[in-house]
Design a protein around this motif. Structure first.
Motif, PDB file in Angstrom:
ATOM      1  N   PHE A 129      70.563  83.118  62.657  1.00 53.10           N
ATOM      2  CA  PHE A 129      69.462  82.171  62.238  1.00 53.10           C
ATOM      3  C   PHE A 129      68.077  82.786  62.635  1.00 53.10           C
ATOM      4  N   SER A 130      67.155  82.598  61.918  1.00 52.23           N
ATOM      5  CA  SER A 130      65.707  82.996  62.214  1.00 52.23           C
ATOM      6  C   SER A 130      65.235  82.163  63.404  1.00 52.23           C
ATOM      7  N   MET A 131      64.472  82.427  64.210  1.00 52.26           N
ATOM      8  CA  MET A 131      63.845  81.891  65.346  1.00 52.26           C
ATOM      9  C   MET A 131      62.416  81.664  65.322  1.00 52.26           C
ATOM     10  N   GLY A 132      61.654  80.323  65.408  1.00 49.36           N
ATOM     11  CA  GLY A 132      60.533  79.910  65.825  1.00 49.36           C
ATOM     12  C   GLY A 132      60.257  79.628  66.918  1.00 49.36           C
ATOM     13  N   ASP A 133      60.245  78.343  67.297  1.00 51.58           N
ATOM     14  CA  ASP A 133      60.235  77.902  68.616  1.00 51.58           C
ATOM     15  C   ASP A 133      61.480  77.897  69.197  1.00 51.58           C
ATOM     16  N   GLY A 134      62.751  78.101  68.602  1.00 52.22           N
ATOM     17  CA  GLY A 134      63.946  78.472  69.296  1.00 52.22           C
ATOM     18  C   GLY A 134      64.877  77.208  69.346  1.00 52.22           C
ATOM     19  N   CYS A 135      64.355  76.165  68.758  1.00 55.78           N
ATOM     20  CA  CYS A 135      65.168  74.845  68.840  1.00 55.78           C
ATOM     21  C   CYS A 135      66.473  75.025  67.734  1.00 55.78           C
ATOM     22  N   THR A 136      66.213  75.700  66.832  1.00 54.42           N
ATOM     23  CA  THR A 136      67.529  75.797  65.605  1.00 54.42           C
ATOM     24  C   THR A 136      68.659  76.583  66.225  1.00 54.42           C
ATOM     25  N   ILE A 137      68.426  77.660  66.801  1.00 57.15           N
ATOM     26  CA  ILE A 137      69.435  78.466  67.201  1.00 57.15           C
ATOM     27  C   ILE A 137      70.188  77.917  68.555  1.00 57.15           C
ATOM     28  N   VAL A 151      66.837  86.176  64.735  1.00 59.35           N
ATOM     29  CA  VAL A 151      65.910  87.156  64.346  1.00 59.35           C
ATOM     30  C   VAL A 151      64.494  86.544  64.301  1.00 59.35           C
ATOM     31  N   GLN A 152      63.846  87.322  64.577  1.00 63.02           N
ATOM     32  CA  GLN A 152      62.240  86.885  64.610  1.00 63.02           C
ATOM     33  C   GLN A 152      61.258  87.992  63.818  1.00 63.02           C
ATOM     34  N   ALA A 153      60.389  87.555  63.286  1.00 58.51           N
ATOM     35  CA  ALA A 153      59.516  88.286  62.565  1.00 58.51           C
ATOM     36  C   ALA A 153      58.823  89.522  63.554  1.00 58.51           C
ATOM     37  N   SER A 155      58.138  86.492  70.341  1.00 60.65           N
ATOM     38  CA  SER A 155      58.157  86.189  71.573  1.00 60.65           C
ATOM     39  C   SER A 155      59.697  85.755  72.330  1.00 60.65           C
ATOM     40  N   ILE A 156      60.366  85.166  71.563  1.00 58.51           N
ATOM     41  CA  ILE A 156      61.831  85.029  72.159  1.00 58.51           C
ATOM     42  C   ILE A 156      62.628  86.214  72.380  1.00 58.51           C
ATOM     43  N   VAL A 163      55.119  90.680  76.490  1.00 59.48           N
ATOM     44  CA  VAL A 163      55.314  89.628  75.548  1.00 59.48           C
ATOM     45  C   VAL A 163      54.289  89.159  74.923  1.00 59.48           C
ATOM     46  N   ASP A 164      54.119  89.308  73.383  1.00 54.54           N
ATOM     47  CA  ASP A 164      52.925  89.200  72.969  1.00 54.54           C
ATOM     48  C   ASP A 164      52.921  87.564  72.238  1.00 54.54           C
ATOM     49  N   ASP A 165      52.058  86.747  72.498  1.00 52.45           N
ATOM     50  CA  ASP A 165      51.925  85.349  72.109  1.00 52.45           C
ATOM     51  C   ASP A 165      51.089  85.173  70.831  1.00 52.45           C
ATOM     52  N   VAL A 166      51.038  86.191  70.104  1.00 53.89           N
ATOM     53  CA  VAL A 166      50.055  86.182  68.911  1.00 53.89           C
ATOM     54  C   VAL A 166      51.411  86.019  67.488  1.00 53.89           C
ATOM     55  N   ALA A 167      51.130  85.145  66.717  1.00 54.16           N
ATOM     56  CA  ALA A 167      51.924  84.982  65.592  1.00 54.16           C
ATOM     57  C   ALA A 167      51.181  85.471  64.503  1.00 54.16           C
ATOM     58  N   ASP A 168      51.936  86.785  63.887  1.00 56.42           N
ATOM     59  CA  ASP A 168      51.129  87.291  62.620  1.00 56.42           C
ATOM     60  C   ASP A 168      52.257  87.756  61.597  1.00 56.42           C
ATOM     61  N   THR A 169      52.640  86.732  60.709  1.00 51.57           N
ATOM     62  CA  THR A 169      53.691  86.944  59.933  1.00 51.57           C
ATOM     63  C   THR A 169      53.619  85.987  58.584  1.00 51.57           C
ATOM     64  N   LEU A 170      54.153  86.639  57.446  1.00 51.83           N
ATOM     65  CA  LEU A 170      53.949  85.599  56.216  1.00 51.83           C
ATOM     66  C   LEU A 170      55.264  84.741  56.227  1.00 51.83           C
ATOM     67  N   ALA A 171      56.076  84.985  57.149  1.00 48.40           N
ATOM     68  CA  ALA A 171      57.224  83.732  57.431  1.00 48.40           C
ATOM     69  C   ALA A 171      56.549  82.619  58.223  1.00 48.40           C
ATOM     70  N   ASP A 172      55.920  81.642  57.353  1.00 44.22           N
ATOM     71  CA  ASP A 172      54.986  80.722  58.189  1.00 44.22           C
ATOM     72  C   ASP A 172      55.879  80.035  58.956  1.00 44.22           C
ATOM     73  N   SER A 173      57.037  79.689  58.550  1.00 44.24           N
ATOM     74  CA  SER A 173      58.025  78.524  59.122  1.00 44.24           C
ATOM     75  C   SER A 173      58.275  79.189  60.770  1.00 44.24           C
ATOM     76  N   ILE A 174      58.186  80.337  61.144  1.00 46.44           N
ATOM     77  CA  ILE A 174      58.594  81.085  62.485  1.00 46.44           C
ATOM     78  C   ILE A 174      57.263  81.632  62.860  1.00 46.44           C
ATOM     79  N   ALA A 175      56.245  81.266  62.409  1.00 46.10           N
ATOM     80  CA  ALA A 175      55.074  81.857  63.076  1.00 46.10           C
ATOM     81  C   ALA A 175      54.614  80.974  64.112  1.00 46.10           C
ATOM     82  N   VAL A 176      55.147  81.480  65.216  1.00 48.43           N
ATOM     83  CA  VAL A 176      54.933  80.718  66.563  1.00 48.43           C
ATOM     84  C   VAL A 176      54.803  81.562  67.498  1.00 48.43           C
ATOM     85  N   GLY A 177      53.473  81.837  68.177  1.00 42.09           N
ATOM     86  CA  GLY A 177      53.085  82.555  69.231  1.00 42.09           C
ATOM     87  C   GLY A 177      53.559  82.159  70.484  1.00 42.09           C
TER      88      GLY A 177
END
Length: 415
Positions: free
Chosen positions: A240-248, A273-275, A280-281, A291-305
């Motif tokens: 799974f891709s990971m954004g906030d971590g809820c899905t995985i 997998v994160q961008a 962060s996860i 740990v970097d809390d900046v979100a900079d990726t074109l994969a917007d659904s997982i762009a969570v800092g």
């Protein structure tokens, strides 16, 4: 009426327990949203009432209603979410060199995985007598919640970052939601959604803090366990891709439950997998100091800092014997077109991130030749066409003449 199979909401940090019948989002013993809650169950009760045949035939996630945290008298708000196909991917398997399957959650009613959670959110809000439901979103949760709110006849108010893809924002507008574009990042939109929840009492669907949302997402783990068993083989890896971590976190919980109840005889390793621009996860799991809390990726659904469910995500990776890694935006776009070219499955960048992670995992020897991998496509590609367009050669413009076509394909066989 009762919800006797749900015993408590437990803080993932201090272990304090709370009544699952109340509306509570996080443990009040911790500042901000750090005290994420976990839904705890009486599995003896669930086992006694779960009568479904595990035959691989799944009409919707509500086949697993016995596992879902809803009251006996609740009006179920559903659009037949879940029950998504697990596809053989022979062409992609040849390309990668490992047996690969694709779980395509882009086929959910609003086009994304988040429908599994939105159905639970609106069902819970409606039973609690709340007339307004809200969340923060980069796009998919906004569209998903808006559709289910319309189905449940609730008002819906969504907070999105100002740079959210326009295609994803059109969808909730069609569903009748108020879409409020915040001048800032997803994290700014998220914080504002929490503030209005506290002030006005709107029901908050944010999966990172609403403990019941992960429980809807975990049905994908139930489905994968059932579908894999029907095929006669548990996969070695589920990705799974990971954004906030809820899905995985939810997927692992669902699969693990079926294993502990002896419905399946094994569990897979989870690969998160994160961008690279939103890591962060991954950084927390590998105990990086920076740990970097900046979100900079074109994969917007997982762009969570600042992921709110890091603890649950890392626990899923650790308990399953899995790991995490990163993929670049370039690798994500390449994976999006690869999945389309090989299997005719159109996924958005966040969905393609899982495939990008598999390719990198093969390069690094994390996934080995001979293993079986399930890639999860979490959103339909039409959610974000701008990203995909960057990875293609674009449209070829020609004059309306046969000669033009012949010039293009002069070396090709004629039909």
């Amino acid at each position: 009426m009762v919800m006797e199979h749900v015993t408590a909401l437990e803080c993932t940090i201090c272990g304090d327990e709370y009544d699952p019948d109340q509306i509570i989002y996080t443990c009040p013993e911790h500042e901000g949203v750090k005290g994420i809650l976990e839904v705890k169950y009486d599995y003896d009760v669930i086992h006694d009432i779960f009568e479904a045949d595990l035959d691989g035939v799944i009409d919707s996630q509500w086949k697993y209603e016995a596992f879902l945290p809803v009251h006996d008298d609740a009006e179920i708000i559903t659009l037949n979410e879940g029950g998504t196909d697990l596809f053989d991917a022979p062409n992609l398997s040849d390309e990668l060199g490992v047996e690969t399957l694709v779980k395509d959650d882009g086929r959910n009613p609003t086009g994304c995985f988040k429908d599994r959670a939105s159905s639970i959110a609106v069902t819970k809000a409606k039973r609690a007598g709340r007339e307004i439901i809200t969340c923060a979103s980069t796009g998919n949760a906004a569209a998903s919640l808006s559709g289910y709110a319309a189905r449940g006849d609730l008002d819906c108010r969504i907070f999105v970052p100002g740079d959210a893809p326009s295609g994803k924002l059109t969808q909730p507008l069609v569903y009748g939601a108020d879409v409020l574009a915040v001048d800032g990042s997803y994290d700014a939109a998220y914080d504002l959604s929490v503030e209005v929840t506290e002030k006005y009492g709107w029901y908050n669907r944010n999966a990172a803090i609403n403990p019941f949302q992960v429980e809807g997402k975990r049905t994908v783990g139930h489905e994968l366990a059932e579908q894999s068993t029907a095929r006669g083989k548990i996969p070695d890896w589920v990705v799974f891709s990971m954004g906030d971590g809820c899905t995985i976190a939810g997927a692992w919980k669902g699969f693990r439950e079926f294993y502990e109840l002896d419905y399946v005889d094994d569990t897979p390793k989870m690969l998160g997998v994160q961008a690279e621009g939103a890591s962060s996860i991954h950084d927390a799991f590998h105990k990086h100091d920076d740990v970097d809390d900046v979100a900079d990726t074109l994969a917007d659904s997982i762009a969570v800092g600042c992921p709110r469910n890091t603890i649950k995500a890392c626990r899923a990776l650790e308990e399953s014997g899995g790991t995490s890694l990163l993929a670049s935006d370039t690798e994500i776009l390449e994976a999006e077109t690869l999945l389309g070219h090989t299997e005719g499955i159109y996924t958005e960048p966040a969905g393609a991130t899982s495939l990008a992670g598999v390719r990198r995992a093969l390069e690094e020897g994390i996934i080995e030749i001979g293993e079986t991998v399930v890639i999860n496509s979490t959103g339909f590609g039409l959610k974000d066409t701008e990203g995909a367009r960057k990875a293609t050669s674009g449209v070829t413009e020609i004059d309306p003449s046969l000669e033009e076509v012949q010039n293009l394909y002069s070396g090709a066989e004629q039909a």
